[in-house]
Scaffold this motif. Structure first.
Motif, PDB file in Angstrom:
ATOM      1  N   VAL A  71      -2.525  -4.835  -5.700  1.00 17.56           N
ATOM      2  CA  VAL A  71      -3.602  -3.849  -5.692  1.00 17.56           C
ATOM      3  C   VAL A  71      -3.110  -2.494  -5.181  1.00 17.56           C
ATOM      4  O   VAL A  71      -3.466  -1.434  -5.723  1.00 17.56           O
ATOM      5  N   LEU A  72      -2.262  -2.487  -4.138  1.00 24.61           N
ATOM      6  CA  LEU A  72      -1.881  -1.251  -3.466  1.00 24.61           C
ATOM      7  C   LEU A  72      -0.688  -0.541  -4.100  1.00 24.61           C
ATOM      8  O   LEU A  72      -0.649   0.690  -4.120  1.00 24.61           O
ATOM      9  N   PRO A 127       0.353  -0.054  -7.233  1.00 21.25           N
ATOM     10  CA  PRO A 127       0.106   0.893  -8.325  1.00 21.25           C
ATOM     11  C   PRO A 127      -0.406   2.255  -7.846  1.00 21.25           C
ATOM     12  O   PRO A 127      -0.284   3.249  -8.558  1.00 21.25           O
ATOM     13  N   ARG A 128      -0.966   2.317  -6.645  1.00 12.07           N
ATOM     14  CA  ARG A 128      -1.488   3.584  -6.137  1.00 12.07           C
ATOM     15  C   ARG A 128      -0.377   4.522  -5.660  1.00 12.07           C
ATOM     16  O   ARG A 128      -0.569   5.737  -5.626  1.00 12.07           O
ATOM     17  N   VAL A 129       0.772   3.950  -5.256  1.00  7.87           N
ATOM     18  CA  VAL A 129       1.868   4.789  -4.758  1.00  7.87           C
ATOM     19  C   VAL A 129       3.098   4.717  -5.651  1.00  7.87           C
ATOM     20  O   VAL A 129       3.982   5.569  -5.569  1.00  7.87           O
ATOM     21  N   SER A 146       7.563   4.513  -0.513  1.00 14.73           N
ATOM     22  CA  SER A 146       6.185   4.074  -0.273  1.00 14.73           C
ATOM     23  C   SER A 146       6.034   2.578  -0.509  1.00 14.73           C
ATOM     24  O   SER A 146       5.342   1.875   0.239  1.00 14.73           O
ATOM     25  N   ARG A 204       3.485  11.700   1.606  1.00  9.53           N
ATOM     26  CA  ARG A 204       3.917  11.691   0.205  1.00  9.53           C
ATOM     27  C   ARG A 204       5.429  11.479   0.043  1.00  9.53           C
ATOM     28  O   ARG A 204       6.136  12.327  -0.498  1.00  9.53           O
ATOM     29  N   TYR A 223      -0.299   8.837   1.768  1.00  8.02           N
ATOM     30  CA  TYR A 223      -0.923   9.941   1.037  1.00  8.02           C
ATOM     31  C   TYR A 223      -0.674  11.276   1.741  1.00  8.02           C
ATOM     32  O   TYR A 223      -0.517  12.311   1.104  1.00  8.02           O
ATOM     33  N   PRO A 237       8.141   7.273  -4.451  1.00  8.87           N
ATOM     34  CA  PRO A 237       7.412   6.035  -4.761  1.00  8.87           C
ATOM     35  C   PRO A 237       8.066   4.767  -4.216  1.00  8.87           C
ATOM     36  O   PRO A 237       7.383   3.895  -3.686  1.00  8.87           O
ATOM     37  N   LEU A 244      -1.515   3.164   3.897  1.00  9.59           N
ATOM     38  CA  LEU A 244      -1.795   3.870   2.647  1.00  9.59           C
ATOM     39  C   LEU A 244      -2.243   5.305   2.931  1.00  9.59           C
ATOM     40  O   LEU A 244      -1.824   6.253   2.239  1.00  9.59           O
ATOM     41  N   PRO A 261       3.174   4.129  -9.436  1.00  7.64           N
ATOM     42  CA  PRO A 261       2.630   3.848 -10.769  1.00  7.64           C
ATOM     43  C   PRO A 261       3.739   3.534 -11.768  1.00  7.64           C
ATOM     44  O   PRO A 261       4.807   4.139 -11.746  1.00  7.64           O
TER      45      PRO A 261
END
Length: 301
Positions: free
Chosen positions: A120-121, A123-125, A70, A64, A61, A67, A57, A127
């Motif tokens: 959990v992870l 949605p962070r990369v 990722s 980048r 970041y 999505p 993760l 959305p």
């Protein structure tokens, strides 16, 4: 037969043969012993389900990527327990029974923990993505291609040791040949897609591999063989399970390409590191012997 069908067939056949080969080589009591001491088991779970995904993760970041790319990397990050871990551990001259035990434990837990971590992870990369986890497919591949042949191999070794002495080496050679064929077919089939990956992307995957190796090494304690085992099992991710999740949820997207690309990097990179670690282990006793000779000569003087 088209390329995807051939890859799927080779994937299943190679996994089953590798698991059978590992079961033929390791006693069941050694597999049970790999869960002890509890501290090492906890370190292995921490390395594979917490630290490796966290490092992934963090690098996502920094670099980048898109999505869906990722998403592919995160899928592999939460899928440990690769069947190639034990044979690569053998190349590194690590603790193979512990590698088999860790693989078994990690593969079994992945059916529950991996989807939970992804929820959990991701949605962070990625959305807004509608992730749908295919639980039956994950459980099926774990049972049919990993747990069942491993159990059969362990049972045959216990019940017919004379037979094992005759078939152990041929089955191992067949497993290696199938694995090599699978890698070659994937590279040929995905060549154009893989060739389109920029240098920056390969550098990122290389950093992720080194970081994963480092995480496993640091979590391996003081014993050299166990450190090698932990490094290899943490660096090699379960591409078979990762492909099941990626194709069932993000079929036809760059997520699948990311799983294939890093799956290859993790296998080839970990194997290269294992060769270096194996040579180090072979040289170490010679150095120790030379030092012992020098010590004896000094004592005589």
């Amino acid at each position: 037969m088209n390329a995807p069908t051939l890859i799927a067939l080779l994937n299943v056949t190679a996994l089953v043969t590798i698991m059978l080969s590992m079961g033929l080589r390791v006693d069941f009591k050694d597999v049970l012993a790999s869960a002890r001491p509890a501290r090492l088991l906890a370190s292995g779970l921490l390395a594979n389900y917490v630290l490796a995904p966290a490092v992934t993760l963090g690098l996502l970041y920094v670099f980048r990527p898109a999505p869906m790319v990722s998403a592919g990397f995160l899928i592999l990050a939460v899928c440990p327990g690769a069947p190639v871990g034990p044979p690569i551990t053998a190349v590194a001259k690590g603790d193979v029974p512990r590698a088999v035990g860790m693989m078994l434990i990690l593969a079994g837990l992945s059916a529950i923990i991996s989807p939970a971590l992804l929820s959990v992870l991701l949605p962070r990369v990625a959305p807004g993505s509608a992730l749908r986890i295919d639980y039956p497919a994950i459980v099926r591949i774990l049972l049919v291609t990993q747990l069942l042949p491993l159990t059969v191999g362990l049972g045959v070794r216990r019940a017919a040791p004379a037979l094992v002495r005759r078939i152990d080496k041929p089955v191992g050679l067949l497993a290696n040949a199938l694995l090599l064929s699978l890698v070659v077919v994937i590279v040929v089939a995905q060549y154009e897609t893989l060739a389109a990956i920029r240098l920056r992307g390969w550098m990122g995957m290389g950093l992720l591999l080194l970081a994963s190796l480092g995480v496993g090494w640091l979590c391996g304690g003081r014993d050299l063989a166990i450190r090698k085992t932990m490094a290899v099992t943490t660096a090699t991710r379960n591409a078979a399970v990762g492909l099941v999740i990626a194709t069932s949820n993000f079929g036809g997207t760059p997520a699948v390409t990311a799983v294939v690309a890093y799956g290859l990097v993790s296998i080839v990179g970990a194997l290269g590191c294992a060769l270096l670690l194996g040579k180090f282990a072979a040289v170490e006793p010679k150095n120790a012997h030379a030092q012992s000779d020098r010590d004896r000569s000094h004592s005589v003087v």
